[in-house]
Design an enzyme around this catalytic site. Structure first.
Site, short mmCIF file in Angstrom:
data_model
loop_
_atom_site.label_atom_id
_atom_site.label_comp_id
_atom_site.label_asym_id
_atom_site.label_seq_id
_atom_site.Cartn_x
_atom_site.Cartn_y
_atom_site.Cartn_z
N GLU A 18 0.84 -1.21 0.00
CA GLU A 18 0.00 0.00 0.00
C GLU A 18 0.87 1.25 0.00
O GLU A 18 2.08 1.20 0.14
CB GLU A 18 -0.90 0.03 1.25
CG GLU A 18 -2.32 -0.47 1.02
CD GLU A 18 -3.17 0.51 0.22
OE1 GLU A 18 -2.63 1.53 -0.28
OE2 GLU A 18 -4.37 0.25 0.05
N ASN A 148 -10.30 4.76 1.48
CA ASN A 148 -9.40 4.54 0.35
C ASN A 148 -9.60 5.64 -0.69
O ASN A 148 -10.47 6.51 -0.54
CB ASN A 148 -9.63 3.17 -0.29
CG ASN A 148 -8.69 2.12 0.27
OD1 ASN A 148 -7.49 2.33 0.39
ND2 ASN A 148 -9.24 0.95 0.62
N ASP A 198 -10.16 0.76 -4.36
CA ASP A 198 -9.06 0.84 -3.40
C ASP A 198 -8.32 2.16 -3.62
O ASP A 198 -8.95 3.17 -3.94
CB ASP A 198 -8.15 -0.39 -3.54
CG ASP A 198 -7.48 -0.76 -2.22
OD1 ASP A 198 -6.77 0.08 -1.67
OD2 ASP A 198 -7.66 -1.91 -1.76
#
Length: 293
Positions: A18, A148, A198
């Site tokens: 991430e 997100n 996301d």
């Protein structure tokens, strides 16, 4: 599904890759494995990748200046000295709540840092989105399950974010000078196809590029919410994109193997790897985060 030239930047299989970002001054990309408490550093010119053990879960960083970064972790914000990796506490964030951790975050063009938190088990409504503005943390949006897709229009007048649990991408008007909301969020995209919204980034022309968790792609939307492209990623759980490279024309995409069993991993050999996609579009350099010190 569109296929573009793609290479593996890092073959390590991140548990939960991430938070990628890029420093043009040093041609260096940075990203995290949240679950394993790792920070990755990749020099794009040489291809060398380094791994830094942080000792805590962390999910994002913003560049302060040429020697310092602000790292978003499970218990707050830390200033990291790049030369030696030393972490110094800056501000706590939900440090008194062991049920939450940090998640998606990004710096607004003004230098204000938007930061998402969520439940460690993705408990419904346990997270929130905050802003670090002028040395103080302000809660912007409470009761978020999986924050997100935090990103901003090139002029800073619009902010975007998603709750992956709802699979909705929101749009909110901002004060370009402060990065703080001037109104209430409105639904821009309600995703109804497989995969979750996301991490996201905005290109130089204002288009929104979001990784599709479970969909193995990056989807591109216009500022009006029109779907424009779906670009294949060789990992089903694509997690977050960032524009990188000297001309900001490559798209770095992280991925994850979280919640995948042995059979799922075998069927998805790219699980958790980090990729570079030649997308033929230019991004924007990430702004530095502004502190009170």
């Amino acid at each position: 599904m569109e296929h573009v030239p793609t290479t593996v930047l890092c073959a390590d299989h991140c548990h939960l890759g991430e938070g990628p970002t890029y420093d043009p001054a040093t041609d260096t990309a940075w990203w995290f494995d949240i679950r394993e408490g790792l920070l990755f550093e990749a020099n794009l010119g040489s291809g060398e990748v380094r791994r830094h053990v942080l000792g805590r879960m962390a999910s994002a960083l913003g560049r302060i200046d040429s020697s310092r970064q602000l790292v978003v972790t499970e218990d707050g914000l830390y200033i990291r000295t790049i030369a030696d990796g030393a972490l110094s506490p800056y501000l706590p964030l939900e440090a008194d709540n062991p049920a939450t951790r940090s998640n998606d975050s990004r710096v607004h063009p003004s230098g204000t840092f938007w930061i998402g938190t969520m439940g460690r088990k993705a408990e419904r409504g346990l997270g929130a989105i905050y802003a670090l503005h002028r040395g103080e943390i302000v809660r912007l949006f409470p009761n978020v399950t999986i924050p997100n897709a935090i990103c901003f229009s090139p002029d800073g007048s619009i902010g975007y974010f998603a709750d992956t649990d709802e699979n909705v991408l929101y749009r909110v008007l901002l004060d370009p000078a402060t990065g703080l909301p001037r109104g209430e969020p409105e639904v821009l995209v309600r995703r109804r196809t497989p995969g979750g919204i996301d991490g996201a980034v905005v290109d130089a022309d204002g288009r929104i590029w979001h990784a599709c968790w479970g969909g193995g792609c990056v989807d591109v939307y216009s500022p009006q919410g029109e779907h424009m492209r779906s670009i294949a990623v060789p990992a089903s759980q694509a997690s977050c994109p960032a524009f990188v490279g000297k001309d900001l024309s490559s798209l770095l995409v992280t991925s994850a193997w979280q919640d995948m069993d042995a059979a799922a991993k075998a069927a998805d050999p790219g699980h958790g790897q980090t990729f570079l996609l030649d997308v033929g579009v230019h991004g924007r350099a990430e702004p530095d985060v502004k502190l009170s010190i």
